[in-house]
Design an enzyme around this catalytic site. Structure first.
Site, PDB file in Angstrom:
ATOM      1  N   ILE A   1       0.779  -1.099  -0.067  1.00 45.39           N
ATOM      2  CA  ILE A   1      -0.128   0.003   0.058  1.00 45.39           C
ATOM      3  C   ILE A   1       0.796   1.389  -0.153  1.00 45.39           C
ATOM      4  CG2 ILE A   1      -1.744  -0.986   1.191  1.00 45.39           C
ATOM      5  CD1 ILE A   1      -1.171   0.759   3.589  1.00 45.39           C
TER       6      ILE A   1
ATOM      7  N   ASP B   1       9.105  -2.133  -1.550  1.00 46.85           N
ATOM      8  CA  ASP B   1       8.529  -3.210  -0.899  1.00 46.85           C
ATOM      9  C   ASP B   1       9.796  -4.020  -0.367  1.00 46.85           C
ATOM     10  OD1 ASP B   1       9.010  -4.803  -2.966  1.00 46.85           O
ATOM     11  OD2 ASP B   1       6.909  -5.315  -3.207  1.00 46.85           O
TER      12      ASP B   1
ATOM     13  N   ASN C   1       3.807  -2.233   8.266  1.00 45.50           N
ATOM     14  CA  ASN C   1       4.572  -0.920   7.531  1.00 45.50           C
ATOM     15  C   ASN C   1       4.880  -0.292   9.105  1.00 45.50           C
ATOM     16  OD1 ASN C   1       3.860  -1.861   5.097  1.00 45.50           O
ATOM     17  ND2 ASN C   1       2.336  -0.366   4.997  1.00 45.50           N
TER      18      ASN C   1
ATOM     19  N   ASP D   1       6.408   2.966   8.161  1.00 45.52           N
ATOM     20  CA  ASP D   1       6.538   4.159   7.739  1.00 45.52           C
ATOM     21  C   ASP D   1       5.984   5.247   8.140  1.00 45.52           C
ATOM     22  OD1 ASP D   1       3.904   3.771   6.486  1.00 45.52           O
ATOM     23  OD2 ASP D   1       4.781   2.864   4.716  1.00 45.52           O
TER      24      ASP D   1
ATOM     25  N   HIS E   1       4.769  -4.450  13.364  1.00 41.88           N
ATOM     26  CA  HIS E   1       6.013  -4.740  13.508  1.00 41.88           C
ATOM     27  C   HIS E   1       6.610  -3.314  13.646  1.00 41.88           C
ATOM     28  CE1 HIS E   1       5.783  -7.951  10.042  1.00 41.88           C
ATOM     29  NE2 HIS E   1       5.600  -8.359  11.194  1.00 41.88           N
TER      30      HIS E   1
END
EC number: 2.3.1.286
Length: 352
Positions: A50, A58, A131, A133, A150
């Site tokens: 995404i 990725d 993710n 980010d 994570h």
């Protein structure tokens, strides 16, 4: 005894045809279900797919994936960059990579804002993300909306078990962009962003939310993940058998042998193609396009496009004015050691 009874019951029902939960196993069928009174609580499971349209690679895509582009760091093997034992001895490669991927350099994607719409419309029960980010937060999801399975760059901690001094995003960003290895101001040990490395514990929140959320979910929306990393991948099996599941991804994922999965207690995986398929739908392609297609069927497309345009303009304006994110400026503080019931990551687990 309950396990044996449940196992026997499921074994007998493997060959039975279940009634379809959607009027058709298509994106259109999912959209109609979402517009019905039966769909009030949506859980999103999301991975790196995404965020790729934001410019973040990725991990596994050939040639363009992160693991195929780490040669310059001279690692013994690609996964070492996320191993806690290697990090403690050689932190420089991780922080060099962190500078390239640092939160705040990227804008949330259409997928992120689709989840924001789900929240605004009162449909989002939780977003479980692999993710690191922080784009979910930037898009407007709040702490309560998220399970960052994570971990996250949002906070950082001293790696010393006796210290555990906490540092905010702004502190870590200054160190990384100054190319200074972050050291604790109290004890001079390394400071690491709160992302889950190999051999570290998953957040306790992952397990506590999982136990309650999946008892009441009405729709499972899986986007941009290969569903190869445990225990995250097993979440698809936690949804009740009466809950539809939609996968938006470049390729099918999450499929497994139903009998083996049932024996292992991990459910039967996704079933898109068999004659017994009754609740799983796969929309294959770029995640942003899948969200746009679903939004159009729901009558949300213009609202979604306007939200993306407005939020991106706001991010650009803040960047130009040098306005910091107020949520990143908290003072450092002490944190207790991790809870004892946090589970360890397996060798296959990695930030995604």
């Amino acid at each position: 005894m309950d396990f044996l009874r449940n196992l026997f019951s499921q074994t007998l029902s493997l060959g039975s045809q279940k009634e379809r939960l959607l009027d058709e196993l298509t994106l259109e069928g999912v959209a109609r279900y979402m517009q019905s009174e039966r769909c009030r609580r949506v859980i999103c499971l999301v991975g790196a797919g995404i965020s790729t349209s934001a410019g973040i690679p990725d991990f596994r895509s050939p040639s363009t994936g992160l693991y195929d582009n780490l040669e310059k760091y001279h690692l013994p093997y690609p996964e070492a960059i996320f191993e806690i034992s290697y990090f403690k001895k050689h932190p420089e490669p991780f922080f060099a990579l962190a500078k390239e991927l640092y939160p705040g350099q990227f804008k949330p994607t259409i997928c992120h804002y689709f989840m924001r719409l789900l929240k605004d419309k009162g449909l989002l029960l939780r977003c479980y993300t692999q993710n690191i980010d922080t784009l979910e937060r930037i898009a407007g999801l709040e702490q309560e909306d998220l399970v960052e399975a994570h971990g996250t760059f949002y906070t950082s901690h001293c790696v010393s078990a006796s210290c555990r001094h906490e540092y905010p995003l702004s502190w870590m960003k200054e160190k990384i962009f100054s190319e200074v290895t972050p050291k604790c101001e109290d004890c001079q040990s390394l400071v690491k962003p709160d992302i889950v490395f190999f051999g570290e514990s998953l957040p306790a929140r992952f397990f506590s939310c999982m136990q309650s959320d999946f008892l009441k979910v009405d729709l499972l929306l899986v986007m941009g993940t290969s569903l190869q990393v445990q225990p995250f991948a097993s979440l698809i099996s936690k949804a009740p058998l009466s809950t539809p599941r939609l996968l938006i991804n470049k390729e099918k994922a999450g499929q497994s042998d139903p009998f083996l999965g049932m024996i292992m207690g991990l459910g039967g995986g996704m079933d898109f193609d068999s004659k017994k398929a009754y609740r799983d739908v796969a929309w294959l392609g770029e995640c942003d396009q899948g969200c746009l297609a679903l939004a159009e069927l729901l009558g949300w497309k213009k609202e979604l496009e306007d939200l993306v345009r407005r939020e991106h303009a706001s991010i650009d304006a803040q960047s130009g004015a040098g306005v910091p994110n107020p949520s990143t400026s908290a003072s450092p503080k002490k944190s207790p050691p991790p809870a004892k019931d946090e589970a360890r990551t397996t060798e296959r687990e990695k930030p995604q």
